[in-house]
Each structure stands twice: as structure tokens, then as C-alpha cells.
Scaffold this motif. Sequence first.
Motif, mmCIF file in Angstrom:
data_model
loop_
_atom_site.group_PDB
_atom_site.id
_atom_site.type_symbol
_atom_site.label_atom_id
_atom_site.label_comp_id
_atom_site.label_asym_id
_atom_site.label_seq_id
_atom_site.Cartn_x
_atom_site.Cartn_y
_atom_site.Cartn_z
ATOM 1 N N ALA A 153 9.200 5.604 5.184
ATOM 2 C CA ALA A 153 8.767 6.823 4.515
ATOM 3 C C ALA A 153 9.945 7.788 4.426
ATOM 4 O O ALA A 153 10.974 7.598 5.082
ATOM 5 N N SER A 154 9.804 8.820 3.642
ATOM 6 C CA SER A 154 10.871 9.810 3.514
ATOM 7 C C SER A 154 10.960 10.664 4.772
ATOM 8 O O SER A 154 10.017 10.756 5.558
ATOM 9 N N ASP A 190 0.835 -1.209 0.000
ATOM 10 C CA ASP A 190 0.000 0.000 0.000
ATOM 11 C C ASP A 190 0.869 1.258 0.000
ATOM 12 O O ASP A 190 0.608 2.193 -0.763
ATOM 13 N N TRP A 191 1.892 1.280 0.831
ATOM 14 C CA TRP A 191 2.793 2.438 0.876
ATOM 15 C C TRP A 191 3.508 2.629 -0.456
ATOM 16 O O TRP A 191 3.702 3.761 -0.909
ATOM 17 N N PRO A 219 10.956 1.717 -4.617
ATOM 18 C CA PRO A 219 10.397 3.008 -5.055
ATOM 19 C C PRO A 219 11.295 3.686 -6.075
ATOM 20 O O PRO A 219 12.528 3.582 -6.006
ATOM 21 N N HIS A 220 10.682 4.368 -7.012
ATOM 22 C CA HIS A 220 11.443 5.111 -8.013
ATOM 23 C C HIS A 220 12.314 6.148 -7.312
ATOM 24 O O HIS A 220 11.834 6.926 -6.495
ATOM 25 N N GLU A 272 3.109 5.779 -3.107
ATOM 26 C CA GLU A 272 4.379 6.517 -3.156
ATOM 27 C C GLU A 272 4.715 7.175 -1.812
ATOM 28 O O GLU A 272 5.309 8.246 -1.757
ATOM 29 N N VAL A 273 4.296 6.527 -0.745
ATOM 30 C CA VAL A 273 4.666 6.974 0.596
ATOM 31 C C VAL A 273 6.052 6.454 0.954
ATOM 32 O O VAL A 273 6.856 7.138 1.589
#
Length: 210
Positions: free
Chosen positions: A176-177, A120-121, A147-148, A125-126
Motif C-alpha cells: 500500500a502507499s 483485491d488490493w 497500479p496506475h 486501488e489500495v
Amino acid sequence: MTRGGHSKDRADDPERKCIATGDTHPKYGLVRFVVGPDAQIVPDILGKLPGRGIWVSADRKAIEKAAKKGAFSRSAKTQVTVPDGLVDEVEKQLARRVVDLISLARKSGSAVTGYEKVKDWLSKEVAEVLIQAVDGSGRGKTKLSTPHYGSYIGWLTAEELGLAFGRQNVIHGALASGGLTKRVVEEAQRLKGVRENTAAGVVGKGKTAR
């Protein structure tokens, strides 16, 4: 499937010279050692122990070379004792450091585990970092993509990830970022360098795990 990742250059980060290879790297790419009160070499993973720092690349072969070739004594300008299994102790401490940082990220809400939550994340894009256990099912892991422009960590065991997430064993995780994420990636990169079996995970944009 791409297992990519990247970290921004930190031009302002102090550089140090590796006593084993002679190469110069930012501090976050090396391991600091100090001479203890008993003239024994001690790893300083957090970089906070008193004394003059002796720096070695975060690389298993470099640390082994420094231990075997008398590089620590030459750098310290005195005879020092290098304990047996020094590189294994460095690996142990680095793994503990990565686990602790992921645990702190989890407690702050910046990390999740479980296939569906991680998926889901990623879809929203979380997630900036995908984490998967080195001893997890290869078939299951290939269903999730890094993730990209994100990072991949794939050299912690399911048991180590379990410690980080407060469970028995964990295969999938995501960060996450922001927050502690950059530090987790940097410390995981150091661990990768000293861990013998890291073939399942590679940090670096465009790299593929094999």
C-alpha cells in the motif's frame, strides 16, 4: 502488459559522484563503501558505518569496474584490498535489505500476499506496488497489472519473497502507499542494478517487462 512504476524526484537528497563512472547521482541511487580496519573495502548498505564514504553507482558493471581498475584505492588515497566477490556480497546484502523492509511493511499491515488478496488490493486501488517473483509462472503473473502511476518489483525470487512474508514461497505481493513503501521501491531499484538476471522486472513508468 505494462509493468510501470515511478518515484518522485528528491531534489533535496544529497548527491554523490560514482568513482567508477564519474557520474553524479542522489545517494539513494548509489552504494556506499568504507575502508575497514584491515584496509579492506566493506559495503555499507545502510550508510551508517564510520569512515569516509566511497560511492559507486548501484550497477553491477560499475562496481566490478571500480574493483578491477583500482578506483577504490585512488578514492581512499591509500592502498586497499578489494575482496573477491564484492559485487555478489553487495547483491546479497541488498536482497536481505529489501526482504527485511517488505517484512516490516507486512507486519504493519501495509503488505499482502496471495493472488486473490493482491487482486483485491489492485481492484480497490489500495496497492501502490505490485511485487511478483522472478521465477513465478509467467502466465499467472500476466493476470495482474501494475497500479496506475505505481511501481513494479519483479526480480526477487519466490524463496526471498517467502522470507519476507513468512511463508515457504510467494509469487504475488502488493504494498500500500505510505509507510515503508517508498524505501522498498528505492532499495529494490538498487538491487535491480546489481542483480544479473533482472529482465523479468523493470522499474519506471511506462516501461514493459520482457
